[in-house]
Scaffold this motif. Structure first.
Motif, mmCIF file in Angstrom:
data_model
loop_
_atom_site.group_PDB
_atom_site.id
_atom_site.type_symbol
_atom_site.label_atom_id
_atom_site.label_comp_id
_atom_site.label_asym_id
_atom_site.label_seq_id
_atom_site.Cartn_x
_atom_site.Cartn_y
_atom_site.Cartn_z
ATOM 1 N N SER A 73 -49.730 -34.064 -66.329
ATOM 2 C CA SER A 73 -48.253 -34.202 -66.287
ATOM 3 C C SER A 73 -47.847 -35.391 -65.836
ATOM 4 O O SER A 73 -48.581 -36.280 -65.224
ATOM 5 N N PRO A 74 -46.745 -35.765 -66.465
ATOM 6 C CA PRO A 74 -46.490 -37.432 -66.314
ATOM 7 C C PRO A 74 -46.238 -37.983 -64.833
ATOM 8 O O PRO A 74 -46.273 -38.970 -64.547
ATOM 9 N N ASN A 75 -45.711 -36.840 -63.996
ATOM 10 C CA ASN A 75 -45.458 -37.337 -62.615
ATOM 11 C C ASN A 75 -46.457 -36.898 -61.412
ATOM 12 O O ASN A 75 -46.378 -37.057 -60.319
ATOM 13 N N GLY A 76 -47.891 -36.332 -62.024
ATOM 14 C CA GLY A 76 -48.839 -35.857 -61.402
ATOM 15 C C GLY A 76 -48.648 -34.688 -60.510
ATOM 16 O O GLY A 76 -49.698 -34.482 -59.702
ATOM 17 N N LYS A 77 -47.454 -33.874 -60.482
ATOM 18 C CA LYS A 77 -47.444 -32.757 -59.875
ATOM 19 C C LYS A 77 -47.925 -31.348 -60.668
ATOM 20 O O LYS A 77 -48.153 -31.597 -61.770
ATOM 21 N N SER A 78 -48.270 -30.523 -60.016
ATOM 22 C CA SER A 78 -48.782 -29.207 -60.659
ATOM 23 C C SER A 78 -47.624 -28.661 -61.483
ATOM 24 O O SER A 78 -46.748 -28.834 -61.802
ATOM 25 N N VAL A 79 -48.536 -28.016 -62.605
ATOM 26 C CA VAL A 79 -47.672 -27.611 -63.575
ATOM 27 C C VAL A 79 -47.540 -25.912 -63.589
ATOM 28 O O VAL A 79 -48.458 -25.383 -63.208
ATOM 29 N N ASN A 80 -46.357 -25.606 -63.960
ATOM 30 C CA ASN A 80 -46.264 -24.236 -64.232
ATOM 31 C C ASN A 80 -46.728 -23.096 -65.148
ATOM 32 O O ASN A 80 -46.811 -23.813 -66.474
ATOM 33 N N VAL A 81 -47.229 -22.194 -64.835
ATOM 34 C CA VAL A 81 -48.243 -21.274 -65.735
ATOM 35 C C VAL A 81 -46.927 -20.204 -65.914
ATOM 36 O O VAL A 81 -46.732 -19.518 -64.792
ATOM 37 N N ARG A 82 -46.688 -19.814 -67.233
ATOM 38 C CA ARG A 82 -45.534 -18.818 -67.178
ATOM 39 C C ARG A 82 -46.138 -17.603 -67.945
ATOM 40 O O ARG A 82 -47.183 -17.493 -68.834
ATOM 41 N N THR A 107 -49.197 -21.753 -60.403
ATOM 42 C CA THR A 107 -49.177 -23.164 -60.671
ATOM 43 C C THR A 107 -50.573 -23.632 -60.673
ATOM 44 O O THR A 107 -51.500 -23.155 -59.814
ATOM 45 N N ILE A 108 -50.762 -24.850 -61.640
ATOM 46 C CA ILE A 108 -52.137 -25.235 -61.749
ATOM 47 C C ILE A 108 -52.071 -26.676 -61.606
ATOM 48 O O ILE A 108 -51.347 -27.254 -62.079
ATOM 49 N N ALA A 109 -53.034 -27.323 -60.558
ATOM 50 C CA ALA A 109 -53.308 -28.566 -60.466
ATOM 51 C C ALA A 109 -53.526 -29.404 -61.507
ATOM 52 O O ALA A 109 -54.194 -29.041 -62.665
ATOM 53 N N VAL A 110 -53.141 -30.807 -61.624
ATOM 54 C CA VAL A 110 -53.527 -31.578 -62.748
ATOM 55 C C VAL A 110 -54.972 -32.046 -62.649
ATOM 56 O O VAL A 110 -55.595 -32.197 -61.398
#
Length: 404
Positions: A259-268, A281-284
């Motif tokens: 992710s561009p901001n280094g934050k975890s990403v939502n899984v939908r 949510t899943i970590a970078v």
């Protein structure tokens, strides 16, 4: 004779003054009219905080006039505040009838609002506001919005499909299985999944959910059911080979979360930010297996996730801590620096407020409007849009409207 005529005229005037106020007070509902959208403000002046923005045909269920320009209102979605009276039109209620089966009852006056229930031909409703395109109605299925074209002011004969129980078939444009839950809502656990084309019996409809009794007991969202039977499979001639149907990509491949901001990403739960809940949510840097891809989204598993969807832009083939080796003669692309947040000022040439949207694109709904000259916090960017924080709102705004 002249005296008798004078007395009669006086009586008629008195009768008119008694009747007119009663007729005016009969219209207890209003709706947004004369503009594409109107601001709901915290106080009765144009400089007050904008609490929300409502599109045309949105119903006002409570109206108390403040002065000649403003009224304190309650909207059908629960919003409360002040609106300019020139953009509110009174509406007299009447009895209406639904013209055809499977008419959606929506939570707002647009196709983008969620469906809360399904109405059927001949269903009787009370039309409380009859706007330009949408009506706010009340009936046995609850309150909500129906397109004007689906309402008749004269009684409509009920179809054989109206009411329950009835037979339906499971449908899904993506040809995936559909969840059957133990209760009428996504908060309830998934009991079983049914394949598209499965015949079911619907016993009860409630707020956009159908209670099934056959072949299983449980609840399924109404928009995954149809009363139209699936087309029969064509009979093949002797020696004829059936045409293969195109299936979604199922090639499994390893990818890593980025992710561009280094934050975890939502899984939908499904391949879209609209209408599908975040299931995890899943970590970078996490390793995942891509099961299939469609429309810019990938179905993944791994890192404690049974299954879910993420945007393809959040997946990379590079393992964390490694760099791709350039091909002979290829110039390596510079690495993208992390976005540096900054405070910007909203600006428009005509001095009007600027839309803050739910996503980075004109197709996303407007969260609120930010007055020109307002300072905002910018935390990210993508494809000509800035991610902007304004008070309690966080959304996306075109870069051209934000100055550093």
């Amino acid at each position: 004779m002249k005296k008798r005529f004078t007395l009669l005229l006086t009586a008629l005037v008195l009768l008119a003054t008694m009747v007119l106020p009663i007729a005016a007070s009969a219209a207890t509902y209003y709706y947004v009219s004369g503009t594409s959208s109107v601001k709901l403000r915290a106080n009765p002046n144009t400089d007050a905080e904008t609490k929300s923005v409502y599109r045309k045909d949105f119903a006002v269920v409570s109206y108390k006039k403040y002065d000649k320009n403003w009224a304190y209102v309650h909207l059908s979605d629960g919003g409360q505040g002040y609106m300019m009276t020139k953009y509110l039109k009174a509406s007299s209620s009447f009895t209406g009838y639904i013209r055809k089966d499977d008419t959606p009852l929506r939570s707002g006056p647009a196709e983008t609002y969620g469906q809360s229930a399904t109405l059927y031909q001949g269903d009787k409703v009370k039309v409380m506001t009859h706007g330009n395109t949408w009506s706010y109605v009340s009936g046995t299925a609850g309150t909500g919005y129906v397109k004007n074209t689906q309402i008749s002011s004269t009684e409509v004969k009920r179809s054989g499909n109206a009411g329950t129980p009835y037979t339906a078939w499971v449908v899904n444009p993506n040809n995936r299985t559909v969840n059957v839950r133990v209760g009428p809502g996504k908060k309830y656990a998934i009991d079983v999944e049914l394949d598209p084309g499965t015949q079911v019996t619907v016993e009860h409809v409630e707020n956009g959910w159908c209670e099934l009794s056959e072949p299983v007991s449980g609840w399924m969202m109404s928009n995954y059911l149809t009363k139209t039977p699936p087309a029969p499979t064509p009979t093949l001639a002797p020696g004829e080979t059936p045409t293969p149907t195109k299936a979604p990509s199922t090639s499994k491949r390893i990818r890593y979360i980025t992710s561009p901001n280094g934050k975890s990403v939502n899984v939908r739960h499904g391949p879209n930010e609209k209408g599908y809940a975040v299931v995890a949510t899943i970590a970078v840097g996490s390793e995942v297996t891509v099961l299939s891809s469609e429309n810019g989204w990938s179905r993944i598993t791994g890192s404690g996730i049974t299954s879910g969807y993420v945007k393809n832009s959040y997946l990379t083939s590079l393992k964390p801590g490694t760099t791709r080796t350039p091909k002979p003669g290829e110039t390596p692309k510079p690495t993208k620096e992390p976005f540096a947040s900054f405070t910007g000022t909203v600006y428009s040439e005509n001095g009007r407020s600027v839309n803050l949207r739910q996503g980075a694109g004109m197709g996303y709904a407007t969260l609120t409007q930010v007055p020109s000259g307002t300072q905002v916090t910018v935390s990210d960017e993508t494809s000509g849009w800035y991610k902007v924080s304004f008070g309690e709102f966080s959304g996306w705004m075109k870069k051209e409207y934000v100055k550093k």
